[in-house]
Motif scaffolding. Sequence first.
Motif, short mmCIF file in Angstrom:
data_model
loop_
_atom_site.label_atom_id
_atom_site.label_comp_id
_atom_site.label_asym_id
_atom_site.label_seq_id
_atom_site.Cartn_x
_atom_site.Cartn_y
_atom_site.Cartn_z
N ARG A 177 29.55 -1.81 36.64
CA ARG A 177 29.63 -2.88 35.92
C ARG A 177 28.50 -2.89 34.90
O ARG A 177 27.36 -2.40 35.26
CB ARG A 177 29.14 -4.13 36.88
CG ARG A 177 30.11 -4.40 37.95
CD ARG A 177 29.72 -5.61 38.62
NE ARG A 177 30.61 -6.02 39.70
CZ ARG A 177 30.70 -7.14 40.56
NH1 ARG A 177 29.78 -7.76 40.27
NH2 ARG A 177 31.76 -7.42 41.32
N VAL A 178 28.89 -3.27 33.51
CA VAL A 178 27.75 -3.18 32.48
C VAL A 178 27.65 -4.63 31.93
O VAL A 178 29.06 -5.13 31.58
CB VAL A 178 28.28 -2.18 31.43
CG1 VAL A 178 27.34 -2.44 30.12
CG2 VAL A 178 28.10 -0.76 32.11
N VAL A 185 28.23 6.20 34.10
CA VAL A 185 27.76 5.06 35.26
C VAL A 185 28.97 5.10 36.13
O VAL A 185 30.11 4.83 36.10
CB VAL A 185 28.09 3.67 34.44
CG1 VAL A 185 27.54 2.83 35.55
CG2 VAL A 185 27.12 3.57 33.34
N GLU A 186 28.35 5.72 37.35
CA GLU A 186 29.40 6.10 38.33
C GLU A 186 29.87 4.99 39.31
O GLU A 186 29.31 3.66 38.97
CB GLU A 186 28.81 7.16 39.25
CG GLU A 186 28.50 8.43 38.62
CD GLU A 186 27.86 9.33 39.37
OE1 GLU A 186 27.75 9.34 40.72
OE2 GLU A 186 27.82 10.69 39.26
N GLU A 213 26.38 6.79 41.85
CA GLU A 213 27.01 5.51 42.51
C GLU A 213 26.31 4.62 43.34
O GLU A 213 25.46 4.82 43.95
CB GLU A 213 27.97 6.02 43.70
CG GLU A 213 28.84 5.32 44.43
CD GLU A 213 29.98 6.36 45.10
OE1 GLU A 213 30.77 5.57 45.85
OE2 GLU A 213 29.86 7.52 45.02
N LYS A 214 26.52 3.29 42.90
CA LYS A 214 26.06 2.11 43.45
C LYS A 214 24.55 1.96 43.47
O LYS A 214 24.03 1.22 43.94
CB LYS A 214 26.27 1.98 45.04
CG LYS A 214 27.80 1.95 45.45
CD LYS A 214 27.87 1.83 47.04
CE LYS A 214 29.37 1.61 47.20
NZ LYS A 214 29.63 1.59 48.71
N ALA A 215 24.02 2.61 42.30
CA ALA A 215 22.79 2.40 41.73
C ALA A 215 22.79 1.19 41.22
O ALA A 215 23.67 0.55 40.52
CB ALA A 215 22.43 3.41 40.83
N ASP A 257 18.69 11.26 34.86
CA ASP A 257 19.44 11.24 36.04
C ASP A 257 18.93 10.39 37.15
O ASP A 257 17.65 10.58 37.68
CB ASP A 257 19.62 12.83 36.69
CG ASP A 257 20.72 13.01 37.52
OD1 ASP A 257 21.73 13.03 37.05
OD2 ASP A 257 20.43 12.79 38.83
N ILE A 258 19.93 9.39 37.29
CA ILE A 258 19.55 8.38 38.44
C ILE A 258 20.66 8.56 39.39
O ILE A 258 21.64 8.52 39.17
CB ILE A 258 19.44 6.98 37.86
CG1 ILE A 258 18.82 6.96 36.73
CG2 ILE A 258 19.25 5.91 38.85
CD1 ILE A 258 18.92 5.51 35.71
N GLY A 259 19.97 8.83 40.88
CA GLY A 259 21.02 9.02 41.84
C GLY A 259 21.41 8.14 42.42
O GLY A 259 21.13 6.70 42.20
N ALA A 260 22.57 8.40 43.27
CA ALA A 260 23.27 7.38 43.80
C ALA A 260 22.34 6.30 45.18
O ALA A 260 21.34 7.11 45.43
CB ALA A 260 24.18 8.12 45.09
N GLY A 261 22.50 5.05 44.55
CA GLY A 261 21.77 3.91 45.45
C GLY A 261 20.37 3.74 45.04
O GLY A 261 19.47 3.24 45.51
#
Length: 447
Positions: free
Chosen positions: A326-327, A338-339, A357-359, A379-383
């Motif tokens: 979602r953006v 955007v995962e 994912e789901k961040a 880099d922004i990791g999952a969650g």
Amino acid sequence: MNTALIVLAAGQGSRMKSDLPKVLHEVAGASLLVHALRSGDGIDPARIVVVTGHGGAQVAAAARDWREEISIATQEEQLGTAHAVAQASAALAEFEGDAVVLYGDTPFIAPDTLRAMLDERRAGADVVVLGFEAADPGSYGRLKTGPDGLEAIVEAKEATPEELAITLCNSGVICADRATLFELIEAVDNKNAKGEYYLTDIVEIARGRALRCAAVTCDEAETLGVNSRRDMAAAETVFQSGMRAAMMDNGVTLQSPDTTYFSFDTHIGPDTVVGPHVVFGPGVTVENGAEIRAFSHLEDCHVARGAQIGPYARLRPGAELQEGARVGNFCEIKNAVVEPGAKVNHLTYIGDARVGEKANIGAGTITCNYDGVFKHHTDIGAGAFIGSNSALVAPVSIAQGGYVASGSVVTSDVGPGDLAIARARQVNKTGLGARMVARLKAMKEKR
């Protein structure tokens, strides 16, 4: 049988009032020349020759951007359409097969129409001319037909009253065997008011040699030529109207069709919903079941199944939204992934980055990706959770499950499950606010 494509693109286009060659002006995100080449690609040509003249180097470069192996011929003097086609003879000297002549300023000839012309050619016609039933024949050349097929192309200024009543008009698009085409062109003279060599004269010459000529018809909108800015606006309207209808026929919901604008290569899957005032620039692919909300702008990006965008979102080149991402409103994504299930919902810029994912990216977050010389990656990791009004100064990494406190300026990597707080400590001065206001009011009264 082999087919060659000859695209005439030598004209100056003086009515455009522009330094840019006419065929390089754009409709729906692509030049008129690219539209013509794209139409020609529908018949899978073995060879393509583009005849250039005015602004030849620019036109040649644009043609070869579309397909590197395109041959270029140059018309040094603009002496008419037959003269222009003749310039392609050297490039096709060894070619065996049919040649189709298109025009770089006539962008909408459908591939099916060209295939119909080739079918007629292979059914025995030596020369095939494309015609259309004109709502207002005006100054168009008339196609005079009879029991034996196409008998003549009669110019309006030379037509009899009976011939002027004919509504089947000439588009200029012609198909013939390559050798026959150039043999006929060699016989064309310039004994006319303009002193030019007209391609249409080959019909009369062919008939004089007992060759069979035929006419194939298409919708008038396909033959729209672009010679002025007004013509460009009309061409844009024709393209958008056709694209909107095609999208809806293919299962796309357009909530306000007349306010949705597509590019020549836009692809949208069924069950996608597109809100009002959405603009698709070149290079956009949207998969099934996505939602593009009002006033969003997309270009050179990919949107996966079930993603939601907007309202008022901008996806710039290199944006990749994966399933269910979602953006939201007033967000901009550039060269970033955007995962699945990640959310970038409010007032945010994500550039040169990966959002795992789901961040969750809080409102007002920016990735500071440019140092004035180089671009750097975030880099922004999952969650991960990025608090509102944060600045992530690249290169930097937020690990899986990492947290960034609101208002932080993050310059160092954040580990898994860590909380980064990068802001000045808040200090409250008891009563100081009220005393400051009283002092300022007293100063104002003394003025």
